[in-house]
Each structure stands twice: as C-alpha cells, then as structure tokens.
Design a protein around this motif. Structure first.
Motif, PDB file in Angstrom:
ATOM      1  N   SER A   1       0.844  -1.190   0.000  1.00 40.17           N
ATOM      2  CA  SER A   1       0.000   0.000   0.000  1.00 40.17           C
ATOM      3  C   SER A   1       0.886   1.249   0.000  1.00 40.17           C
ATOM      4  O   SER A   1       1.875   1.317   0.728  1.00 40.17           O
ATOM      5  CB  SER A   1      -0.874  -0.046   1.257  1.00 40.17           C
ATOM      6  N   GLY A   2       0.554   2.194  -0.864  1.00 37.80           N
ATOM      7  CA  GLY A   2       1.320   3.442  -0.925  1.00 37.80           C
ATOM      8  C   GLY A   2       2.510   3.395  -1.868  1.00 37.80           C
ATOM      9  O   GLY A   2       3.213   4.386  -2.064  1.00 37.80           O
ATOM     10  N   ALA A   3       2.741   2.239  -2.506  1.00 46.27           N
ATOM     11  CA  ALA A   3       3.913   2.081  -3.383  1.00 46.27           C
ATOM     12  C   ALA A   3       3.799   2.894  -4.675  1.00 46.27           C
ATOM     13  O   ALA A   3       4.799   3.236  -5.296  1.00 46.27           O
ATOM     14  CB  ALA A   3       4.117   0.608  -3.718  1.00 46.27           C
TER      15      ALA A   3
ATOM     16  N   LYS B   1       1.041   1.964  -7.051  1.00 42.88           N
ATOM     17  CA  LYS B   1       0.362   1.118  -8.027  1.00 42.88           C
ATOM     18  C   LYS B   1      -0.839   1.808  -8.659  1.00 42.88           C
ATOM     19  O   LYS B   1      -1.013   1.812  -9.869  1.00 42.88           O
ATOM     20  CB  LYS B   1      -0.143  -0.179  -7.369  1.00 42.88           C
ATOM     21  N   SER B   2      -1.679   2.375  -7.792  1.00 41.33           N
ATOM     22  CA  SER B   2      -2.910   2.987  -8.275  1.00 41.33           C
ATOM     23  C   SER B   2      -2.595   4.204  -9.158  1.00 41.33           C
ATOM     24  O   SER B   2      -3.204   4.390 -10.216  1.00 41.33           O
ATOM     25  CB  SER B   2      -3.765   3.377  -7.071  1.00 41.33           C
ATOM     26  N   THR B   3      -1.624   4.978  -8.732  1.00 43.89           N
ATOM     27  CA  THR B   3      -1.201   6.128  -9.542  1.00 43.89           C
ATOM     28  C   THR B   3      -0.693   5.658 -10.901  1.00 43.89           C
ATOM     29  O   THR B   3      -1.042   6.232 -11.942  1.00 43.89           O
ATOM     30  CB  THR B   3      -0.099   6.918  -8.810  1.00 43.89           C
ATOM     31  N   LEU B   4       0.086   4.594 -10.896  1.00 44.67           N
ATOM     32  CA  LEU B   4       0.645   4.059 -12.146  1.00 44.67           C
ATOM     33  C   LEU B   4      -0.460   3.662 -13.119  1.00 44.67           C
ATOM     34  O   LEU B   4      -0.460   4.082 -14.281  1.00 44.67           O
ATOM     35  CB  LEU B   4       1.543   2.853 -11.824  1.00 44.67           C
TER      36      LEU B   4
HETATM   37  P1  ADP Z   1      -0.873   2.222  -4.016  1.00 49.84           P
HETATM   38  O1  ADP Z   1      -1.924   2.107  -5.065  1.00 49.84           O
HETATM   39  O2  ADP Z   1       0.313   1.359  -4.271  1.00 49.84           O
HETATM   40  O3  ADP Z   1      -1.411   2.056  -2.634  1.00 49.84           O
HETATM   41  P2  ADP Z   1      -0.947   5.094  -4.587  1.00 49.84           P
HETATM   42  O4  ADP Z   1      -0.623   5.295  -6.013  1.00 49.84           O
HETATM   43  O5  ADP Z   1      -2.374   5.119  -4.188  1.00 49.84           O
HETATM   44  O6  ADP Z   1      -0.263   3.712  -4.091  1.00 49.84           O
HETATM   45  O7  ADP Z   1      -0.179   6.160  -3.700  1.00 49.84           O
HETATM   46  C1  ADP Z   1       1.216   6.462  -3.858  1.00 49.84           C
HETATM   47  C2  ADP Z   1       1.553   7.636  -2.966  1.00 49.84           C
HETATM   48  O8  ADP Z   1       0.889   8.802  -3.444  1.00 49.84           O
HETATM   49  C3  ADP Z   1       1.132   7.474  -1.513  1.00 49.84           C
HETATM   50  O9  ADP Z   1       2.100   8.092  -0.707  1.00 49.84           O
HETATM   51  C4  ADP Z   1      -0.179   8.201  -1.440  1.00 49.84           C
HETATM   52  O10 ADP Z   1      -0.407   8.715  -0.150  1.00 49.84           O
HETATM   53  C5  ADP Z   1       0.043   9.345  -2.458  1.00 49.84           C
HETATM   54  N1  ADP Z   1      -1.221   9.770  -3.104  1.00 49.84           N
HETATM   55  C6  ADP Z   1      -2.019   9.008  -3.892  1.00 49.84           C
HETATM   56  N2  ADP Z   1      -3.057   9.731  -4.354  1.00 49.84           N
HETATM   57  C7  ADP Z   1      -2.918  10.978  -3.839  1.00 49.84           C
HETATM   58  C8  ADP Z   1      -3.668  12.195  -3.934  1.00 49.84           C
HETATM   59  N3  ADP Z   1      -4.779  12.273  -4.689  1.00 49.84           N
HETATM   60  N4  ADP Z   1      -3.211  13.281  -3.266  1.00 49.84           N
HETATM   61  C9  ADP Z   1      -2.087  13.219  -2.535  1.00 49.84           C
HETATM   62  N5  ADP Z   1      -1.342  12.121  -2.403  1.00 49.84           N
HETATM   63  C10 ADP Z   1      -1.736  11.006  -3.035  1.00 49.84           C
END
Ligand code: ADP
Ligand code: ADP
Length: 232
Positions: A40-42, A44-47
């Motif tokens: 979690s937080g890596a 992935k979702s952003t990618l």
């Molecule tokens: P995962 O899907 O692997 O859990 P994310 O891509 O959701 O990872 O998040 C990667 C990092 O970016 C984390 O530190 C998260 O807190 C941050 N983050 C994700 N979305 C946002 C957002 N909309 N605003 C600020 N920080 C974000």
C-alpha cells in the motif's frame, strides 16, 4: 504497445508534496497479462491511472498503440481512451441503471446506433455469462456478478487494453478465481493486453505472464512471474 517513459507523478504543491512515481520506465507487450505488485502506498494505483490519464503525469510520456497520450488535446484523448477499458475494486456501476444499461452506457455516450448497442450488449453479457440478468440492478447481484458487469462494460468499446485496479480485492477466493479465469479467457479470445495492479501475490501467480514489483514509486524488479517469484 504500452510504453511509460520517465513517468513521474507528484501530488500536492510547494512544501507539501508526495512523489508517487519517480521517473518510471515500463514496456508492456501486446496480448500480455502484466501484473504490478507492491505494498500500500507504493504507487500502483497512480501508475495504472496514468496509463489512461485519469491521473495526469507531472512529467514523462505515456504511449499506447504508438500514440503519446500526454500530447493529445481533450477530444483526441477521449477518442484514444476508448481503446483502454478499466475495471475497479468496487466495480463503479451505476446503481440506478440495469445491468443492460450499465453495459450500454459507454456506447450511448458516443451516440452508437441503438441496434448496434443492442447487439454489442447482448454479446458482452453472453461473454461474461449474465444474459439471464440483464434487467436486474447492481444491488441484486453478487460481487462476482457485479465485476462481470464491469468487465462487460469495459469491453463494450472493443478496447485493446484492459486496466484492472485491484479488481478482485473485494471478492472471496473462489469468486476471485472465477474472475481471473474469465480474464484469461478474454485475453486469449481477443488478444487483449491486460494490466493489473494488486497487493495479492496469488493473483499475479495465477494469470500474469510478467510482473513488476513497485516500491516507493519505482520498479525494483521485473520479469517473467516464474523468475521473479520462484528464485532459489
Ligand atoms: P498504491 O496504489 O500502491 O497504494 P498510490 O498510487 O495510491 O499507491 O499512492 C502512492 C503515494 O501517493 C502514496 O504516498 C499516497 O499517499 C500518495 N497519493 C495518492 N493519491 C494521492 C492524492 N490524490 N493526493 C495526494 N497524495 C496522493
Ligand atoms: P432508451 O433508454 O435509450 O430508450 P430502451 O430502454 O428503450 O433504451 O432500450 C432500447 C433497446 O435495448 C430495447 O429495444 C431492447 O432491445 C434493449 N434492452 C433494454 N433493456 C434491456 C434488457 N434489460 N434486456 C434486454 N434488452 C434490453
């Protein structure tokens, strides 16, 4: 087929920034089932959200089928996005629409003729095994059935890529396996490229050809699943 070049995403601004992705490079081949795993937080979702520009990269390029999406204007981007379907952890169905209308929705948006919509929706519902449920509402379906609607809706626009954002994380193990089996069948039938992100190792081992391990916004390891996970 999918090429991420120097992909960087920073959230927030001055003083309070989080770098979710840092100069990440990744190539995914046509017809491949590619997994991205990480804590979690890596990132992935952003990618995965950067691949269809649901999230706009701070820097870098996103190429899909030879087109650099980051350079496109709004209407061109909308056009290209039809080639990229997506399914979600919590399905994201329209609760006030029937199964049929959920699947028809993306086709109606682009003014597809009614008879073509009807043909496509019926084809997609047959593909996911929900022909008998077309008049039900999402609340009347099981989790696995809801995700099948999500898959039918995502495929209705004949995409070449399917993005799966923790698509089985809300499902029990048996239902997860049936959804993964369906994704595998679809991959073979349409030569569809599938990118999936998950925190669950068995999902990767079950269907992926290759995997990337992501940590703190960067890829720390990648390769065929058997090589990455079964090293001595
Ligand atoms: P995962 O899907 O692997 O859990 P994310 O891509 O959701 O990872 O998040 C990667 C990092 O970016 C984390 O530190 C998260 O807190 C941050 N983050 C994700 N979305 C946002 C957002 N909309 N605003 C600020 N920080 C974000
Ligand atoms: P609109 O909301 O655009 O008026 P309709 O609800 O009238 O669309 O449906 C258009 C066509 O879609 C119908 O003629 C029918 O063939 C098909 N259709 C709609 N709902 C269903 C359903 N639940 N099951 C099977 N076919 C349906």
């Amino acid at each position: 087929m999918i090429e991420l070049v120097g992909l960087t995403k920073t959230y927030g601004r001055r003083g309070k920034t989080t770098t979710a992705l840092s100069e990440l490079d990744l190539s995914i081949q046509k017809g491949e089932i590619f997994g991205v795993i990480g804590h979690s937080g890596a990132g992935k979702s952003t990618l995965i959200r950067c691949i269809n520009l649901l999230e706009r990269p701070t820097a870098g390029e996103v190429w899909v089928d030879g087109v650099n999406l980051t350079e496109l204007g709004k209407s061109e981007l909308q056009q290209q996005r039809r080639k990229i379907g997506m399914i979600f952890q919590h399905f994201n169905l329209l609760s006030s629409a029937t199964v049929y209308d959920n699947v028809a929705f993306p086709l109606k948006l682009v003014n597809t003729p009614k008879d073509a919509i009807d043909r496509k929706v019926k084809e997609m519902l047959a593909l996911v095994g929900l022909e008998q449920h077309s008049s039900k509402y999402p609340a009347q379906l099981s989790g696995g059935q809801k995700q099948r609607v999500g898959i039918a809706r995502a495929l209705a626009s004949d995409p070449s890529v399917l993005l799966c954002d923790e698509a089985t994380s809300a499902l029990d193990p048996q239902t997860t396996d049936s959804i993964l089996k369906l994704l595998l069948d679809i991959n073979e039938k349409y030569n569809l490229t599938i990118v999936l992100i998950t925190h669950e190792m068995h999902v990767i081992q079950n269907i992926c050809d290759r995997v990337a391990v992501i940590h703190q916004g960067g890829i720390v390891e990648q390769g065929p699943v058997t090589e990455v996970f079964l090293k001595p």
